[in-house]
Design an enzyme around this catalytic site. Structure first.
Site, mmCIF file in Angstrom:
data_model
loop_
_atom_site.group_PDB
_atom_site.id
_atom_site.type_symbol
_atom_site.label_atom_id
_atom_site.label_comp_id
_atom_site.label_asym_id
_atom_site.label_seq_id
_atom_site.Cartn_x
_atom_site.Cartn_y
_atom_site.Cartn_z
ATOM 1 N N THR A 263 -10.177 8.557 -32.685
ATOM 2 C CA THR A 263 -11.167 9.455 -32.566
ATOM 3 C C THR A 263 -10.678 10.801 -33.375
ATOM 4 O O THR A 263 -9.758 11.589 -33.025
ATOM 5 C CB THR A 263 -11.401 9.879 -30.949
ATOM 6 O OG1 THR A 263 -11.930 8.942 -30.177
ATOM 7 C CG2 THR A 263 -12.393 11.049 -30.972
ATOM 8 N N LYS B 272 -19.727 9.805 -32.631
ATOM 9 C CA LYS B 272 -18.735 9.882 -31.540
ATOM 10 C C LYS B 272 -18.767 11.365 -30.997
ATOM 11 O O LYS B 272 -18.610 11.668 -29.676
ATOM 12 C CB LYS B 272 -17.361 9.570 -31.891
ATOM 13 C CG LYS B 272 -16.139 9.642 -30.680
ATOM 14 C CD LYS B 272 -16.167 8.546 -29.912
ATOM 15 C CE LYS B 272 -15.414 8.804 -28.616
ATOM 16 N NZ LYS B 272 -14.140 8.349 -28.665
ATOM 17 N N LYS C 36 -10.671 20.035 -25.290
ATOM 18 C CA LYS C 36 -10.625 19.472 -26.864
ATOM 19 C C LYS C 36 -11.769 18.920 -27.164
ATOM 20 O O LYS C 36 -11.914 19.222 -28.513
ATOM 21 C CB LYS C 36 -9.430 18.327 -26.819
ATOM 22 C CG LYS C 36 -8.956 17.651 -28.040
ATOM 23 C CD LYS C 36 -7.853 16.629 -27.949
ATOM 24 C CE LYS C 36 -8.357 15.448 -27.285
ATOM 25 N NZ LYS C 36 -9.522 14.528 -27.813
#
Lengths: 295, 295
Positions: B98, B174, B242
């Site tokens: 990711t 994503k 995050k």
């Protein structure tokens, strides 16, 4: 259902009429009132009785169900026409219309001052749920009042909850429901607009998100219509301008900050402000496209 | 799977190791590298080969899969260690970690400048999906590059999507997924805090919302843990600090305003700021309780 069998039903609209029919088919005696004569004809055809006024309908009834448009109509029926006074002395008022929590509290005060009892009992599930007797009913009021109305509620829905002892708490649960629904629609629009900005295929995106932890009931329901330019209107932008307005008013009344609901409402409001208030509520995405300069 | 059979796998963590095992059980030859010697032992036990460096693993491979922690590690493997150069000249780099969309674009530029090909292919589904080969794979890159990697992807997941022609678009999908997830968690907290303020029973509220149009995957998953004081940590508050940071950075990079994501991130950030960053992410509700003075 012991002796709670005589029901006055005021507000025989798209939801009220099938609800009254379900009461009749479950053995309740229903006397109805509505301004629309055709609705009264339909009630009679289903085995009910028509009344000329709400007060006549309520006369001697055990339960007065209010399925009117808003709190102002509920107040007019109860206090101006005299329906509350004509109800059986130990009768129950079931306020099933969607109203702001503070308005329900105010109505409850007046009902109790008149020596009667109120059960705050808004519903969700729409016309489909009203017809199929699968409504969700979010009832608040003293437990014994709830128990008196419960046999009638069981004829109307299959998810009957007693959410609290104080009228207003049911309306708050409905308000919270609308808070989640409104933000869920707006955030799908926000997500799609970001993806559109970089040329991601939104149909594939929708398919992926529908099967992931990012999914919501609204993503699956409104997402497909967000990809259409002029989708069928199933519920209008202005409904969420109103409902998120009730949410924010409720937050203000109890002094609770609601940053996400407030931001979401601005996007629906701007959509309406550009002239798209009657469009399907999925079209809140137009506010994001306008804001971020996406064609 | 024609001649695309030799795979270098870098990053054999909680997800990488079962993914490499699934490749082996589907007939691929896998050479792995990880700093953790135990992970390399496990890979050998599953039938793979161990390498002493990422570059050795990549030597002559058809596909180099990067399942490292972040973009910085991917860059270190590809460009500093020399793994990119040791890959077969027509080989493909599958970046499955990711990473922010802009970082993926930058990596793609460098990979193409070196005459190689990148397929941007982040996953969702977690450790459970990695083990069961039921991952969702969101791949972006030229169609022929995607086709070369697809047999390997099919061994890793059962929802393999080609979301766009440009690397960075997979990372954006994503990112959008995390935008929806983060806002969905925060709005449940906002809704519960409002209901708590008026004393509504949150367990009943959760049950009602789970079965209504207000439902989301996150409501059902995080909602129950929001009602606990010290729930088990399945994913920490700081992960969403995050991830929503990546979302907002992505928005800034493409100049897209994201009002709901921005508001939601503030609530996670404040939770972390009060010292609860390691708590379960459902505990973002503590920010709403603190904000609105609810005990």
């Amino acid at each position: 259902m012991d002796d709670m069998t005589r029901i006055a039903f005021v507000g025989l609209g798209a939801m009220g009429l099938p609800m009254a029919s379900n009461l009749l088919s479950n053995g309740f005696a229903v006397t109805g009132y509505d301004l629309n004569a055709k609705a009264l004809d339909a009630l009679e055809n289903a085995g009910g009785e028509r009344a000329l006024t709400a007060t006549e309908a309520a006369s001697g009834a055990d339960i007065l169900i209010l399925m009117v448009v808003n709190a102002a109509q509920a107040e007019a029926v109860l206090f101006e026409g005299g329906a509350l006074e004509s109800l059986r002395p130990d009768g129950v008022v079931a306020l099933m219309a969607t109203c702001p929590p503070s308005a329900v509290e105010a109505i409850d005060d007046r009902v109790r001052n008149a020596g009667r009892r109120l059960i705050d009992s808004p519903v969700s599930g729409g016309v489909a749920g009203a017809k199929a007797a699968t409504l969700t009913i979010m009832a608040a009021g003293p437990k014994d009042t709830f128990e008196m109305a419960k046999p009638a509620f069981d004829a109307l829905g299959d998810k009957v909850f007693h959410v609290g002892e104080r009228p207003g708490q049911g309306a708050m649960v409905k308000t919270v429901n609308q808070l989640l629904c409104g933000v869920h629609i707006a955030v799908v629009a926000e997500a799609f607009a970001l993806a559109a900005k970089v040329g991601v295929d939104l149909r594939i995106l929708l398919e992926i998100m529908s099967g992931s932890s990012a999914s919501s009931w609204m993503l699956k329901d409104r997402g497909p219509r967000m990809l259409e330019t002029e989708p069928e209107v199933t519920s209008a932008v202005d409904i969420f301008v109103k409902d998120l307005g009730i949410v924010l008013d409720a937050g203000r009344d109890v002094k609770a900050a609601l940053p996400l609901a407030a931001a979401a409402q601005q996007m629906f409001l701007a959509t309406s402000g550009r002239g798209d208030g009657k469009a399907d509520d999925s079209q809140v995405i137009r506010s994001y496209l306008a804001l971020n300069g996406i064609k």
